[in-house]
Design a protein around this motif. Structure first.
Motif, mmCIF file in Angstrom:
data_model
loop_
_atom_site.group_PDB
_atom_site.id
_atom_site.type_symbol
_atom_site.label_atom_id
_atom_site.label_comp_id
_atom_site.label_asym_id
_atom_site.label_seq_id
_atom_site.Cartn_x
_atom_site.Cartn_y
_atom_site.Cartn_z
ATOM 1 N N GLY A 37 44.376 45.743 45.490
ATOM 2 C CA GLY A 37 45.034 46.972 45.950
ATOM 3 C C GLY A 37 45.572 47.772 44.782
ATOM 4 N N VAL A 38 46.730 48.396 44.991
ATOM 5 C CA VAL A 38 47.354 49.240 43.960
ATOM 6 C C VAL A 38 47.477 48.466 42.640
ATOM 7 N N MET A 39 48.042 47.265 42.702
ATOM 8 C CA MET A 39 48.329 46.510 41.481
ATOM 9 C C MET A 39 47.110 45.754 40.954
ATOM 10 N N GLY A 40 46.451 45.010 41.851
ATOM 11 C CA GLY A 40 45.353 44.148 41.417
ATOM 12 C C GLY A 40 44.225 44.914 40.744
ATOM 13 N N GLU B 18 36.931 38.980 30.660
ATOM 14 C CA GLU B 18 36.050 38.916 31.823
ATOM 15 C C GLU B 18 36.953 38.713 33.037
ATOM 16 N N VAL B 19 36.715 39.481 34.094
ATOM 17 C CA VAL B 19 37.608 39.428 35.258
ATOM 18 C C VAL B 19 36.801 39.133 36.525
ATOM 19 N N VAL B 20 37.320 38.236 37.356
ATOM 20 C CA VAL B 20 36.767 38.055 38.699
ATOM 21 C C VAL B 20 37.810 38.631 39.648
ATOM 22 N N LEU B 21 37.461 39.721 40.337
ATOM 23 C CA LEU B 21 38.430 40.431 41.184
ATOM 24 C C LEU B 21 38.102 40.204 42.655
ATOM 25 N N LYS B 22 39.031 39.556 43.360
ATOM 26 C CA LYS B 22 38.762 39.187 44.754
ATOM 27 C C LYS B 22 39.676 39.908 45.739
ATOM 28 N N ASP B 23 39.069 40.399 46.824
ATOM 29 C CA ASP B 23 39.859 40.881 47.965
ATOM 30 C C ASP B 23 39.230 40.320 49.232
ATOM 31 N N ILE B 24 39.763 40.725 50.400
ATOM 32 C CA ILE B 24 39.295 40.060 51.621
ATOM 33 C C ILE B 24 38.098 40.735 52.291
ATOM 34 N N ILE C 50 45.827 35.887 38.201
ATOM 35 C CA ILE C 50 46.946 36.794 38.511
ATOM 36 C C ILE C 50 46.781 37.194 39.974
ATOM 37 N N GLU C 51 47.734 36.793 40.781
ATOM 38 C CA GLU C 51 47.637 37.044 42.228
ATOM 39 C C GLU C 51 48.475 38.258 42.590
ATOM 40 N N ASN C 52 47.834 39.195 43.287
ATOM 41 C CA ASN C 52 48.500 40.472 43.635
ATOM 42 C C ASN C 52 48.270 40.817 45.096
ATOM 43 N N ILE C 53 48.331 39.857 45.985
ATOM 44 C CA ILE C 53 48.049 40.224 47.372
ATOM 45 C C ILE C 53 49.305 40.807 48.012
ATOM 46 N N THR C 54 49.167 41.231 49.244
ATOM 47 C CA THR C 54 50.250 41.844 50.013
ATOM 48 C C THR C 54 51.547 41.018 49.914
ATOM 49 N N GLU C 55 52.659 41.727 49.841
ATOM 50 C CA GLU C 55 53.976 41.067 49.711
ATOM 51 C C GLU C 55 54.374 40.440 51.047
ATOM 52 N N PRO D 295 49.495 21.772 43.160
ATOM 53 C CA PRO D 295 49.468 20.436 42.556
ATOM 54 C C PRO D 295 50.113 20.405 41.178
ATOM 55 N N ARG D 296 50.067 21.539 40.434
ATOM 56 C CA ARG D 296 50.703 21.606 39.113
ATOM 57 C C ARG D 296 51.732 22.739 39.111
ATOM 58 N N PRO D 297 52.914 22.518 39.705
ATOM 59 C CA PRO D 297 53.927 23.597 39.766
ATOM 60 C C PRO D 297 54.371 24.075 38.391
ATOM 61 N N ASP D 298 54.192 23.219 37.367
ATOM 62 C CA ASP D 298 54.577 23.627 36.004
ATOM 63 C C ASP D 298 53.697 24.756 35.484
ATOM 64 N N LYS D 299 52.546 24.952 36.138
ATOM 65 C CA LYS D 299 51.595 25.982 35.679
ATOM 66 C C LYS D 299 51.784 27.317 36.409
ATOM 67 N N VAL D 300 52.808 27.405 37.249
ATOM 68 C CA VAL D 300 53.026 28.629 38.031
ATOM 69 C C VAL D 300 54.158 29.440 37.405
ATOM 70 N N ILE D 301 53.915 30.723 37.253
ATOM 71 C CA ILE D 301 54.888 31.612 36.611
ATOM 72 C C ILE D 301 54.882 32.952 37.358
ATOM 73 N N GLY D 302 55.956 33.687 37.272
ATOM 74 C CA GLY D 302 55.964 35.020 37.871
ATOM 75 C C GLY D 302 55.629 36.060 36.812
ATOM 76 N N MET D 303 54.802 37.025 37.194
ATOM 77 C CA MET D 303 54.549 38.167 36.301
ATOM 78 C C MET D 303 54.678 39.426 37.139
ATOM 79 N N HIS D 304 55.812 40.050 37.031
ATOM 80 C CA HIS D 304 56.057 41.259 37.803
ATOM 81 C C HIS D 304 55.645 42.459 36.947
ATOM 82 N N PHE D 305 54.419 42.933 37.217
ATOM 83 C CA PHE D 305 53.888 44.076 36.463
ATOM 84 C C PHE D 305 54.517 45.355 36.997
#
Ligand code: NAD
Length: 284
Positions: free
Chosen positions: A11-14, A27-33, A87-92, A131-141
């Motif tokens: 969407g707007v951000m992704g 290289e980017v793989v861009l996914k939507d529904i 980088i996940e940017n789906i609906t809030e 499974p690896r919560p240590d690998k999750v971070i927030g990136m508020h663009f």
């Protein structure tokens, strides 16, 4: 070394995150529904790239087709097995985000990093799904992504120092300036911004001033480049409403209750710039 990035939600951000990364050679793989969402993303990327070329010196040398060639548009998770960073940017929306992270944990390799681009949702809560919560971070663009240097980086309860360091290095590689904050609903930006926007909507609803005058006061009086209601239109009224609901639910504080006028406008489909009408009118 990060070479391939999975971007979920176009969407707007992704779509702008994908464009920005592709401009820097990723290289980017861009996914939507849906195919329709993917088609709209392609159009938005074309338009935004043209604007970018006019204002950003680094983009002047780039050709649209080269940039588009680096983005694989998809409606499936094919290709996510080889991405090093998502980088996940789906609906809030918590339920939707939850479903996506369950899918991502199956689609991606165990060493992948996950950046949640969210206005208010808890990074700790997302981490706990993985499974690896240590690998999750927030990136508020910030919006529009290719034009804004700042990224508010959120350290969740489980986020490791290594993930923070890797995230910061990754962001700097495409000229972003990370500011690391701790995980608390709305972080710094949206805890304050959502409240300000909502209060401006109350002022309009109460007949204190018209939207253009509310914004003029902030621009001329406080030196803001853009008024709060134009910012609301840019972000999307639905995203503002969803963010306020998350803040209201998280703090149980009535100061975050969404103004009824905001709810009414979202119900009417006045979502701001992306729908052509919000507090102001836009050419489609
Ligand atoms: P948007 O409504 O423009 O786009 C969301 C996209 O996600 C849509 O294209 C939708 O089809 C897609 N989507 C929904 N479910 C999906 C799924 N299961 N898989 C793949 N795609 C899916 O929203 P946006 O403004 O781009 O916001 C995205 C995120 O970024 C939100 O969490 C929002 O809070 C955050 N954010 C928004 C802004 C802003 O200015 N709009 C700024 C910073 C952060």
């Amino acid at each position: 070394m990060i070479q391939t990035v999975g971007v979920v939600g176009a969407g707007v951000m992704g779509s702008d995150v994908a464009l920005d990364l592709a401009c820097y050679g990723y290289e980017v793989v861009l996914k939507d529904i849906s195919e329709d969402a993917v088609r709209r993303a392609k159009e938005k990327i074309r338009t935004d790239f043209r604007l970018l070329k006019m204002v950003k010196p680094q983009a002047k040398q780039l050709a649209l087709e080269d940039v588009l060639d680096r983005i694989a548009f998809t409606t499936s998770y094919d290709g996510f097995g080889r991405v090093q960073f998502v980088i996940e940017n789906i609906t809030e929306d918590w339920e939707r985000k939850k479903a996506v992270y369950t899918e991502l944990s199956e689609a991606c390799g165990i060493d992948a990093y996950f950046a949640v681009n969210t206005s208010c949702i808890s990074i700790t809560k997302v981490g706990a799904l993985m499974p690896r919560p240590d690998k999750v971070i927030g990136m508020h663009f910030m919006n529009p992504v290719p034009m804004k240097e700042l990224v508010e980086v959120i350290r969740g309860e489980h986020t490791s120092d290594e993930t923070v360091a890797c995230g910061e290095q990754f962001l700097r590689s495409f000229d972003k300036v990370p500011v690391v904050v701790n995980d608390f609903p709305g972080f710094v930006t949206n805890r304050v911004l959502m409240l300000t926007i909502n209060e401006c909507v109350w002022a309009v609803q109460d007949g204190v001033a018209e939207p253009q005058d509310v914004d003029k006061i902030f621009r001329l009086g406080f030196g803001h480049k853009m008024g709060p209601l134009a910012t609301c239109d840019l972000i999307g009224l639905d995203t503002i409403l969803n963010s306020l609901l998350v803040l209201y639910d998280s703090y149980k504080d009535p100061k975050f209750r969404p103004c009824p006028l905001l709810v009414k406008m979202v119900d009417a489909g006045y979502l701001g710039k992306k729908s052509g009408k919000g507090f102001f009118d836009y050419d489609k």
